[in-house]
Design an enzyme around this catalytic site. Structure first.
Site, PDB file in Angstrom:
ATOM      1  N   CYS A  17       0.827  -1.182   0.000  1.00 18.63           N
ATOM      2  CA  CYS A  17       0.000   0.000   0.000  1.00 18.63           C
ATOM      3  C   CYS A  17       0.869   1.242   0.000  1.00 18.63           C
ATOM      4  O   CYS A  17       2.051   1.205  -0.336  1.00 18.63           O
ATOM      5  CB  CYS A  17      -0.900   0.000   1.241  1.00 18.63           C
ATOM      6  SG  CYS A  17      -1.793  -1.558   1.506  1.00 18.63           S
ATOM      7  N   ASP A  38      -2.787  -9.718   8.041  1.00 10.52           N
ATOM      8  CA  ASP A  38      -1.477  -9.590   8.679  1.00 10.52           C
ATOM      9  C   ASP A  38      -1.349  -8.247   9.390  1.00 10.52           C
ATOM     10  O   ASP A  38      -0.503  -8.084  10.269  1.00 10.52           O
ATOM     11  CB  ASP A  38      -0.353  -9.790   7.666  1.00 10.52           C
ATOM     12  CG  ASP A  38      -0.405  -8.827   6.498  1.00 10.52           C
ATOM     13  OD1 ASP A  38      -1.464  -8.228   6.252  1.00 10.52           O
ATOM     14  OD2 ASP A  38       0.623  -8.681   5.803  1.00 10.52           O
TER      15      ASP A  38
END
EC number: 6.3.5.4
Length: 565
Positions: free
Chosen positions: A2, A97
């Site tokens: 990201c 995660d």
């Protein structure tokens, strides 16, 4: 994978944060998240959904008590194993995660970093202590840039968002001078811009009460002395199991995964490992770039490697006519010099993958540094450029005062062997930092994630710590890796020569792109007073007439013209 952005201090505002996030929107098209306390702290996140695609895993991520806010870029490959260790202490709400990372930090503090096998840069705001904690992975796969403005800390995954936050865009002369005179890219904490820094690989920072503190958390050299004792006859199998586990971990995703191929040993080995783990999975697709020039394209080797295997091959063509426009676009995202036309060609791979809905790709980056694969490892040379005979740079084209601003390039030499010191330099100061930055930007330009199984720290540490004959034997570099690949692929591919040039950059710059190169040189000379224009034009004319041993310096000038516009 990201994009993260944040401001801690009086400059924190929703307006500035929104401008930062917009600039790196390509890093995460799936969700835009913001958390702002005006004039105190602002956290933002551009999400590319790879694990747990639900909204529950959106960021900034926080717990119900509101103490911590987390923004995270990357993947924790061993998150399932860590989650099992933490399930008795925490009540997990997602399958991500991201949540594992936050609970790991709460449980172990900064010690959590040593538990993580992954690529990451993340920031955690502790509202109770009014403290920022941020960290970067061992080799710096994921970026973290920052700048201190008065009493505010601004940070982001890329450099342009910092300019949107109000950081001045001022070239750092010493880094640019080193680039043109020595081919260096600054030290691990520097960028090409004044006041903008990188958090070095394997480091974390703390920002509290307007004070910034950086600390190293990854002890690479110390870890070399703690490698397991494996009997000589078992070492090949031990390394093979590390390779297989590394690839298997990097196939963890809730979206389609593919891999990149060239004709070399690293790609051969990667293909062999994928084939061993997923022998009949035809949903795993392969990608390679071509330029239509048989002198450089590796399509023959790639097809030979894939023969008899189920993985569809996607060929991604780069044409000379695309180079000017692509250079402009990629330069804007890189915001620093990058590695020439091969980097542009590589960007076509990620564009094609995204168009096909394949959001994660694996490649062979990192093998040459750990296994001693570059030609200068076996030559009496301290070069940082592979495959050229003459000097890759032309410092005589510079204004002498500007040329003198370059810092003396010295690198740590913690080992008693020249080979180990060169490998260490390339892992932490030259080759890997550059390649990871280039590749992060071109993959994220198309909202795709790149994973490097050869940079699994367990593998790098073990191979690096082995004697020279593991890496170079009987004149053959990456010797033991070749033995492993040979068992899967045969001599023809496992022993194929290393080919450092994969595009006709030298020819294109002089011929197909000659007019464009001249226009770029005109811009460069007009924009800055760093160059002696007479020498630049003389060298350019000599290049056109046939002095084409390398085009590194010419690409430097063309690329700089784009970046300094």
């Amino acid at each position: 994978m990201c994009g993260i952005a944040g401001i801690v201090g009086p400059l924190a505002s929703e307006r500035r944060l929104s401008a930062m996030l917009k600039t790196q929107a390509h890093r995460g098209p799936d969700n835009l998240g913001k958390w702002v306390m005006e004039n105190q702290v602002a956290f933002g996140h551009n999400r590319l959904s790879i694990l747990d695609l639900s909204d529950a895993a959106n960021q900034p991520f926080h717990l119900f008590d509101g103490r911590y806010q987390l923004i995270f870029n990357g993947e924790i490959y061993n998150y399932l194993e860590i989650r099992k260790r933490l399930e008795s202490s925490f009540n997990f709400k997602t399958k991500s995660d991201t949540e594992v990372l936050l609970y790991s930090f709460i449980h172990w503090g900064e010690g959590c970093l040593k538990e993580l096998n992954g690529m990451f840069s993340f920031a955690i705001w502790d509202s109770r202590e009014a403290k920022l904690f941020a960290a970067r992975d061992r080799f710096g796969v994921k970026p973290f840039h920052y700048s201190v403005q008065d009493t505010s800390l601004c940070f982001s995954s890329e450099i342009p968002p910092l300019w949107k936050a109000g950081v001045p865009k001022t070239p750092k002369d010493s880094v640019w001078s080193g680039f043109f005179t020595k081919g260096t890219y600054g030290n691990p904490s520097e960028t090409f811009w004044e006041g903008i820094y990188q958090l070095p690989a394997g480091h974390y920072l703390i920002y509290q009460n307007s004070k910034l503190e950086l600390r190293s958390w990854y002890d690479f050299i110390g870890n070399l002395n703690e490698q397991p004792e494996i009997q000589p006859h078992d070492q090949e199998d031990y390394i093979l199991q590390l390779l297989l586990d590394s690839v298997k971990l990097r196939f963890r995703a809730d979206v389609p995964v593919g891999f990149n191929l060239s004709g070399g040993l690293d790609s051969s080995t990667l293909l062999a490992l994928v084939s061993d783990l997923f022998p009949e999975n035809d949903s795993i697709e392969a990608f390679t770039f071509i330029t239509g020039d048989d002198r450089y394209d590796e399509l023959f080797w790639v097809k030979e490697m894939l023969n008899g295997r189920p993985y569809p091959l996607n060929t991604c063509l780069l044409q000379a006519s695309e180079v000017p426009d692509l250079t402009s676009k990629i330069s804007e995202l890189q915001a620093e010099p990058f590695g020439g036309i091969p980097t542009l060609a590589y960007s076509k791979v990620f564009k094609t993958a995204r168009e096909k809905g394949i959001l994660v790709l694996l490649d062979g980056q990192g093998s040459d540094e750990a296994w001693a694969g570059y030609d200068y490892y076996v030559k009496n040379s301290d070069s940082v450029v592979q495959g050229v005979n003459s000097s890759p740079v032309r410092p005589e084209a510079l204004d002498q005062e500007f040329a003198g601003k370059s810092h003396h390039s010295t690198y740590p030499a913690p080992f008693g062997e020249r080979l180990l010191n060169l490998q260490y330099r390339d892992l932490f100061y030259t080759k890997i930092p550059r390649a990871l930055r280039f590749n992060d930007r071109v993959s994220m330009a198309h909202s795709t994630e790149l994973r490097e199984p050869f940079l699994d720290f367990r593998l790098v540490e073990y191979v690096f710590s082995r004697p020279t004959e593991f890496k170079i034997k009987n004149g053959s570099q990456k010797w033991l890796l070749r033995q492993i690949a040979n068992k899967y692929l045969g001599d023809q591919i496992a022993l194929a020569p290393k080919r450092p040039l994969q595009t006709p950059q030298r020819e294109w710059l002089a011929e197909d792109l000659g007019d464009w190169v001249e226009s770029q040189l005109e811009i460069l000379i007009a924009k800055c007073n760093w160059f002696d224009s007479k020498v630049v034009w003389r060298l350019w004319n000599e290049y056109k007439k046939g002095d084409k041993d390398n085009s590194f310096y010419l690409w430097q000038w063309v690329n700089a013209a784009e970046l300094l516009k």
